[in-house]
Design an enzyme around this catalytic site. Structure first.
Site, PDB file in Angstrom:
ATOM      1  N   ASP A   1      78.194  83.728 -27.797  1.00  0.00           N
ATOM      2  CA  ASP A   1      79.468  84.125 -27.186  1.00  0.00           C
ATOM      3  C   ASP A   1      80.349  82.907 -26.930  1.00  0.00           C
ATOM      4  O   ASP A   1      81.556  82.929 -27.186  1.00  0.00           O
ATOM      5  CB  ASP A   1      79.220  84.846 -25.850  1.00  0.00           C
ATOM      6  CG  ASP A   1      78.489  86.171 -26.013  1.00  0.00           C
ATOM      7  OD1 ASP A   1      79.084  87.099 -26.581  1.00  0.00           O
ATOM      8  OD2 ASP A   1      77.337  86.276 -25.565  1.00  0.00           O
TER       9      ASP A   1
ATOM     10  N   ASP B   1      78.306  91.868 -24.685  1.00  0.00           N
ATOM     11  CA  ASP B   1      79.576  92.369 -24.147  1.00  0.00           C
ATOM     12  C   ASP B   1      80.542  91.296 -23.667  1.00  0.00           C
ATOM     13  O   ASP B   1      81.531  91.593 -22.997  1.00  0.00           O
ATOM     14  CB  ASP B   1      79.313  93.358 -22.999  1.00  0.00           C
ATOM     15  CG  ASP B   1      78.475  92.769 -21.868  1.00  0.00           C
ATOM     16  OD1 ASP B   1      78.209  91.543 -21.896  1.00  0.00           O
ATOM     17  OD2 ASP B   1      78.086  93.527 -20.966  1.00  0.00           O
TER      18      ASP B   1
ATOM     19  N   GLY C   1      74.150  84.279 -24.982  1.00  0.00           N
ATOM     20  CA  GLY C   1      75.434  83.837 -24.455  1.00  0.00           C
ATOM     21  C   GLY C   1      75.955  82.579 -25.113  1.00  0.00           C
ATOM     22  O   GLY C   1      77.152  82.316 -25.101  1.00  0.00           O
TER      23      GLY C   1
ATOM     24  N   ILE D   1      71.621  83.566 -21.327  1.00  0.00           N
ATOM     25  CA  ILE D   1      71.695  84.015 -19.947  1.00  0.00           C
ATOM     26  C   ILE D   1      70.392  83.739 -19.204  1.00  0.00           C
ATOM     27  O   ILE D   1      69.297  83.873 -19.759  1.00  0.00           O
ATOM     28  CB  ILE D   1      72.048  85.521 -19.893  1.00  0.00           C
ATOM     29  CG1 ILE D   1      72.398  85.950 -18.461  1.00  0.00           C
ATOM     30  CG2 ILE D   1      70.923  86.373 -20.457  1.00  0.00           C
ATOM     31  CD1 ILE D   1      72.961  87.351 -18.378  1.00  0.00           C
TER      32      ILE D   1
ATOM     33  N   GLU E   1      70.817  89.977 -27.567  1.00  0.00           N
ATOM     34  CA  GLU E   1      71.012  91.032 -26.575  1.00  0.00           C
ATOM     35  C   GLU E   1      70.239  92.321 -26.852  1.00  0.00           C
ATOM     36  O   GLU E   1      69.728  92.954 -25.925  1.00  0.00           O
ATOM     37  CB  GLU E   1      72.508  91.335 -26.427  1.00  0.00           C
ATOM     38  CG  GLU E   1      73.284  90.316 -25.608  1.00  0.00           C
ATOM     39  CD  GLU E   1      73.652  89.045 -26.377  1.00  0.00           C
ATOM     40  OE1 GLU E   1      74.334  88.181 -25.805  1.00  0.00           O
ATOM     41  OE2 GLU E   1      73.242  88.918 -27.558  1.00  0.00           O
TER      42      GLU E   1
END
Length: 288
Positions: free
Chosen positions: A137, A165, A134, A78, A157
Protein backbone atom coordinates in the site's frame (compact mmCIF):
# COMPACT_ATOMS: atom_id res chain seq x y z
CA UNK A 1 10.37 22.43 8.50
CA UNK A 2 10.89 18.73 9.14
CA UNK A 3 11.08 18.51 12.89
CA UNK A 4 14.51 17.12 13.58
CA UNK A 5 17.48 15.20 12.28
CA UNK A 6 17.67 11.59 13.41
CA UNK A 7 20.27 10.40 15.86
CA UNK A 8 22.44 7.34 15.42
CA UNK A 9 20.37 5.52 18.06
CA UNK A 10 17.14 5.85 16.10
CA UNK A 11 14.17 8.16 15.78
CA UNK A 12 14.05 11.34 17.79
CA UNK A 13 10.99 12.90 19.41
CA UNK A 14 8.14 13.21 18.58
CA UNK A 15 8.24 10.26 16.17
CA UNK A 16 8.48 6.75 17.55
CA UNK A 17 8.24 4.80 14.29
CA UNK A 18 10.11 7.06 11.85
CA UNK A 19 13.63 8.42 11.65
CA UNK A 20 13.92 11.69 9.72
CA UNK A 21 17.17 13.09 8.34
CA UNK A 22 18.46 15.51 5.70
CA UNK A 23 21.27 13.60 3.89
CA UNK A 24 21.72 16.45 1.41
CA UNK A 25 20.57 20.03 1.31
CA UNK A 26 17.25 19.53 -0.49
CA UNK A 27 16.51 15.84 0.17
CA UNK A 28 14.58 14.48 3.16
CA UNK A 29 15.07 10.85 4.16
CA UNK A 30 12.12 9.17 5.91
CA UNK A 31 13.13 5.81 7.37
CA UNK A 32 10.64 3.32 8.78
CA UNK A 33 12.29 2.68 12.13
CA UNK A 34 11.04 -0.25 14.17
CA UNK A 35 13.80 -2.66 13.16
CA UNK A 36 13.25 -4.86 16.21
CA UNK A 37 9.65 -5.37 15.01
CA UNK A 38 10.57 -5.68 11.30
CA UNK A 39 9.14 -2.18 10.80
CA UNK A 40 5.62 -3.48 11.45
CA UNK A 41 3.00 -0.74 11.27
CA UNK A 42 1.59 -0.10 14.75
CA UNK A 43 -1.00 2.45 15.88
CA UNK A 44 1.54 5.26 16.16
CA UNK A 45 2.84 4.72 12.63
CA UNK A 46 -0.50 5.47 10.97
CA UNK A 47 -0.71 8.97 12.43
CA UNK A 48 3.01 9.74 12.39
CA UNK A 49 3.23 9.22 8.63
CA UNK A 50 0.45 11.77 8.11
CA UNK A 51 2.13 14.32 10.38
CA UNK A 52 5.51 13.69 8.77
CA UNK A 53 4.38 14.12 5.16
CA UNK A 54 2.18 17.12 5.94
CA UNK A 55 5.28 18.81 7.37
CA UNK A 56 7.39 17.78 4.40
CA UNK A 57 4.77 19.16 2.00
CA UNK A 58 4.99 22.54 3.72
CA UNK A 59 8.80 22.55 4.02
CA UNK A 60 10.33 24.91 1.39
CA UNK A 61 13.80 23.45 2.05
CA UNK A 62 12.73 19.98 0.86
CA UNK A 63 12.41 19.20 -2.85
CA UNK A 64 12.52 15.38 -2.86
CA UNK A 65 11.82 12.60 -0.35
CA UNK A 66 13.49 9.19 -0.06
CA UNK A 67 11.68 6.49 1.95
CA UNK A 68 13.41 3.33 3.18
CA UNK A 69 13.28 0.82 6.03
CA UNK A 70 15.75 0.23 8.87
CA UNK A 71 17.03 -3.21 9.76
CA UNK A 72 16.76 -6.48 7.86
CA UNK A 73 13.62 -5.80 5.81
CA UNK A 74 11.54 -2.90 4.49
CA UNK A 75 8.37 -3.79 6.41
CA UNK A 76 6.38 -6.79 7.63
CA UNK A 77 3.18 -4.80 7.13
CA UNK A 78 0.51 -4.22 9.73
CA UNK A 79 1.33 -4.98 13.38
CA UNK A 80 -1.60 -7.28 14.08
CA UNK A 81 -0.96 -7.56 17.81
CA UNK A 82 -0.97 -3.79 18.24
CA UNK A 83 -3.82 -3.06 15.83
CA UNK A 84 -6.23 -5.87 16.75
CA UNK A 85 -8.38 -3.82 19.11
CA UNK A 86 -8.92 -1.05 16.53
CA UNK A 87 -9.84 -3.47 13.77
CA UNK A 88 -11.66 -6.26 15.60
CA UNK A 89 -13.39 -4.39 18.43
CA UNK A 90 -14.79 -1.11 17.03
CA UNK A 91 -17.05 0.87 19.33
CA UNK A 92 -20.79 1.19 18.82
CA UNK A 93 -24.16 0.26 20.32
CA UNK A 94 -25.54 -1.44 17.21
CA UNK A 95 -24.53 -2.56 13.71
CA UNK A 96 -24.98 0.90 12.21
CA UNK A 97 -22.81 2.61 14.82
CA UNK A 98 -20.13 -0.09 14.79
CA UNK A 99 -20.00 0.15 10.99
CA UNK A 100 -19.88 3.96 11.09
CA UNK A 101 -16.91 3.93 13.47
CA UNK A 102 -15.12 1.18 11.55
CA UNK A 103 -15.48 3.18 8.34
CA UNK A 104 -13.96 6.22 10.07
CA UNK A 105 -11.01 4.07 11.13
CA UNK A 106 -10.47 2.69 7.63
CA UNK A 107 -10.57 6.13 5.98
CA UNK A 108 -8.13 7.42 8.62
CA UNK A 109 -5.69 4.64 7.74
CA UNK A 110 -6.16 5.30 4.01
CA UNK A 111 -4.90 8.86 4.57
CA UNK A 112 -1.61 7.46 5.91
CA UNK A 113 -0.60 6.57 2.36
CA UNK A 114 -2.74 9.03 0.40
CA UNK A 115 -0.76 11.80 2.10
CA UNK A 116 2.34 10.55 0.25
CA UNK A 117 0.54 10.88 -3.07
CA UNK A 118 -0.88 14.29 -2.13
CA UNK A 119 2.55 15.62 -1.18
CA UNK A 120 3.78 17.72 -4.12
CA UNK A 121 7.39 16.66 -3.50
CA UNK A 122 8.39 13.54 -5.50
CA UNK A 123 8.84 10.47 -3.30
CA UNK A 124 11.44 7.79 -4.11
CA UNK A 125 10.98 4.55 -2.14
CA UNK A 126 13.84 2.08 -1.69
CA UNK A 127 12.81 -1.47 -0.74
CA UNK A 128 15.07 -4.20 0.61
CA UNK A 129 14.02 -7.63 1.81
CA UNK A 130 10.34 -8.17 2.46
CA UNK A 131 7.62 -5.68 1.58
CA UNK A 132 4.43 -7.23 2.92
CA UNK A 133 0.79 -6.14 3.13
CA UNK A 134 0.71 -2.48 4.14
CA UNK A 135 4.16 -2.08 2.64
CA UNK A 136 2.66 -2.61 -0.82
CA UNK A 137 0.00 0.00 0.00
CA UNK A 138 2.80 2.39 0.94
CA UNK A 139 5.05 1.91 -2.09
CA UNK A 140 2.23 2.15 -4.63
CA UNK A 141 1.53 5.67 -3.31
CA UNK A 142 5.15 6.67 -4.04
CA UNK A 143 6.35 8.11 -7.35
CA UNK A 144 9.48 6.04 -8.02
CA UNK A 145 10.11 2.53 -6.67
CA UNK A 146 13.54 0.91 -6.37
CA UNK A 147 14.48 -2.41 -4.78
CA UNK A 148 17.35 -4.76 -4.02
CA UNK A 149 17.84 -8.14 -5.68
CA UNK A 150 16.68 -9.89 -2.50
CA UNK A 151 13.44 -7.89 -2.26
CA UNK A 152 10.03 -9.52 -2.45
CA UNK A 153 6.50 -8.20 -2.34
CA UNK A 154 3.32 -9.78 -1.02
CA UNK A 155 -0.31 -8.66 -0.87
CA UNK A 156 -0.98 -10.56 2.35
CA UNK A 157 -4.48 -9.42 3.27
CA UNK A 158 -6.46 -12.41 1.99
CA UNK A 159 -4.36 -14.63 4.25
CA UNK A 160 -5.69 -12.77 7.29
CA UNK A 161 -9.29 -12.74 6.11
CA UNK A 162 -9.68 -9.24 4.70
CA UNK A 163 -9.60 -7.38 1.39
CA UNK A 164 -6.78 -4.82 1.22
CA UNK A 165 -8.46 -1.47 1.88
CA UNK A 166 -5.81 1.27 2.12
CA UNK A 167 -4.59 1.54 -1.46
CA UNK A 168 -3.10 -1.58 -3.02
CA UNK A 169 -6.22 -2.77 -4.87
CA UNK A 170 -6.76 0.71 -6.28
CA UNK A 171 -3.23 1.87 -7.10
CA UNK A 172 -1.47 -1.35 -8.07
CA UNK A 173 -3.56 -1.93 -11.24
CA UNK A 174 -2.49 1.50 -12.45
CA UNK A 175 1.13 0.86 -11.53
CA UNK A 176 1.52 -2.56 -13.16
CA UNK A 177 -1.03 -2.28 -15.94
CA UNK A 178 -1.84 -6.00 -16.00
CA UNK A 179 -5.21 -6.62 -14.38
CA UNK A 180 -4.63 -10.38 -14.54
CA UNK A 181 -1.33 -10.16 -12.64
CA UNK A 182 -2.80 -7.84 -10.01
CA UNK A 183 -5.73 -10.21 -9.53
CA UNK A 184 -3.38 -13.17 -9.20
CA UNK A 185 -1.20 -11.47 -6.61
CA UNK A 186 -4.15 -10.16 -4.58
CA UNK A 187 -6.16 -13.38 -4.65
CA UNK A 188 -3.36 -15.88 -4.01
CA UNK A 189 -1.11 -13.80 -1.71
CA UNK A 190 1.92 -15.27 -3.48
CA UNK A 191 5.28 -13.56 -3.30
CA UNK A 192 6.60 -11.47 -6.18
CA UNK A 193 10.39 -11.32 -6.34
CA UNK A 194 12.61 -8.52 -7.62
CA UNK A 195 13.02 -9.69 -11.21
CA UNK A 196 9.27 -10.05 -11.71
CA UNK A 197 8.67 -6.74 -9.96
CA UNK A 198 11.04 -5.10 -12.45
CA UNK A 199 9.57 -6.81 -15.54
CA UNK A 200 6.00 -5.99 -14.48
CA UNK A 201 6.77 -2.33 -13.82
CA UNK A 202 6.30 -2.32 -10.04
CA UNK A 203 9.89 -1.10 -9.67
CA UNK A 204 12.05 0.71 -12.19
CA UNK A 205 15.48 -0.40 -10.97
CA UNK A 206 16.95 -3.37 -9.10
CA UNK A 207 20.23 -3.03 -7.14
CA UNK A 208 22.63 -5.67 -5.86
CA UNK A 209 22.27 -4.71 -2.20
CA UNK A 210 20.87 -2.09 0.15
CA UNK A 211 24.04 0.02 0.23
CA UNK A 212 24.16 0.47 -3.53
CA UNK A 213 20.39 0.99 -3.66
CA UNK A 214 20.49 3.79 -1.09
CA UNK A 215 23.37 5.42 -2.95
CA UNK A 216 21.37 5.17 -6.17
CA UNK A 217 18.21 6.51 -4.52
CA UNK A 218 20.03 9.52 -3.09
CA UNK A 219 21.77 10.17 -6.41
CA UNK A 220 18.40 10.09 -8.20
CA UNK A 221 16.87 12.36 -5.56
CA UNK A 222 19.75 14.78 -6.05
CA UNK A 223 19.16 14.88 -9.79
CA UNK A 224 15.48 15.68 -9.24
CA UNK A 225 16.23 18.23 -6.54
CA UNK A 226 18.57 20.09 -8.92
CA UNK A 227 15.69 20.95 -11.24
CA UNK A 228 13.24 23.81 -10.86
CA UNK A 229 10.89 23.05 -7.95
CA UNK A 230 8.12 24.76 -9.91
CA UNK A 231 8.65 22.31 -12.78
CA UNK A 232 9.20 19.23 -10.62
CA UNK A 233 6.25 19.68 -8.30
CA UNK A 234 3.99 20.72 -11.17
CA UNK A 235 5.04 17.59 -13.03
CA UNK A 236 4.17 15.30 -10.10
CA UNK A 237 0.78 16.94 -9.56
CA UNK A 238 -0.12 16.66 -13.23
CA UNK A 239 1.09 13.05 -13.51
CA UNK A 240 -1.19 12.04 -10.64
CA UNK A 241 -4.09 13.99 -12.16
CA UNK A 242 -3.53 12.44 -15.60
CA UNK A 243 -3.57 8.93 -14.13
CA UNK A 244 -7.12 9.41 -12.86
CA UNK A 245 -8.60 11.46 -15.73
CA UNK A 246 -9.02 11.31 -19.49
CA UNK A 247 -6.39 12.73 -21.85
CA UNK A 248 -8.69 15.66 -22.68
CA UNK A 249 -9.24 16.45 -19.01
CA UNK A 250 -5.51 16.18 -18.32
CA UNK A 251 -4.64 18.55 -21.15
CA UNK A 252 -7.21 21.05 -19.95
CA UNK A 253 -5.88 20.83 -16.39
CA UNK A 254 -2.24 21.39 -17.34
CA UNK A 255 -3.20 24.30 -19.63
CA UNK A 256 -4.84 25.96 -16.66
CA UNK A 257 -1.89 25.01 -14.44
CA UNK A 258 0.79 26.35 -16.77
CA UNK A 259 -1.00 29.60 -17.62
CA UNK A 260 0.40 30.77 -14.28
CA UNK A 261 3.35 28.42 -13.71
CA UNK A 262 5.00 29.40 -17.01
CA UNK A 263 5.34 32.91 -15.62
CA UNK A 264 8.26 31.84 -13.45
CA UNK A 265 11.85 33.01 -13.56
CA UNK A 266 12.84 29.34 -13.51
CA UNK A 267 12.07 29.04 -17.24
CA UNK A 268 14.56 31.74 -18.18
CA UNK A 269 17.15 30.43 -15.72
CA UNK A 270 16.84 26.90 -17.11
CA UNK A 271 16.97 28.11 -20.72
CA UNK A 272 20.06 30.22 -20.00
CA UNK A 273 21.81 27.24 -18.40
CA UNK A 274 20.93 25.04 -21.38
CA UNK A 275 22.28 27.60 -23.87
CA UNK A 276 25.48 27.84 -21.88
CA UNK A 277 25.67 24.01 -21.75
CA UNK A 278 25.55 24.06 -17.96
CA UNK A 279 23.98 21.48 -15.67
CA UNK A 280 20.72 22.41 -13.89
CA UNK A 281 22.69 21.82 -10.70
CA UNK A 282 24.48 25.12 -11.33
CA UNK A 283 21.21 27.11 -11.29
CA UNK A 284 20.11 28.76 -8.05
CA UNK A 285 16.35 28.24 -8.06
CA UNK A 286 14.30 30.01 -5.41
CA UNK A 287 12.48 28.04 -2.73
CA UNK A 288 8.91 27.04 -3.35
Amino acid sequence: MVRTMSSSSGPTSPYTTLSISRPTERVTHVELHRPEKRNAMNKAFWSEMVDCFNEIAADPECRVVVVSGAGKIFTAGIDLMDMASNLLQPEGDDTARVSWNLRKTITKYQETFSVIEKCSKPVVVAVHGACIGGGVDLITACDIRLCTQDAWFQIKEVDIGIAADVGTLHRLPKVIGSRSLVNELALTARKMYADEAKSSGLVSRVFADKETMMAGALEMAGEIAARSPVAVQGTKINLVYARDHSVAEGLDYIATWNMSMLQTQDVMKSAQAAMERKSPKTVAFSKL
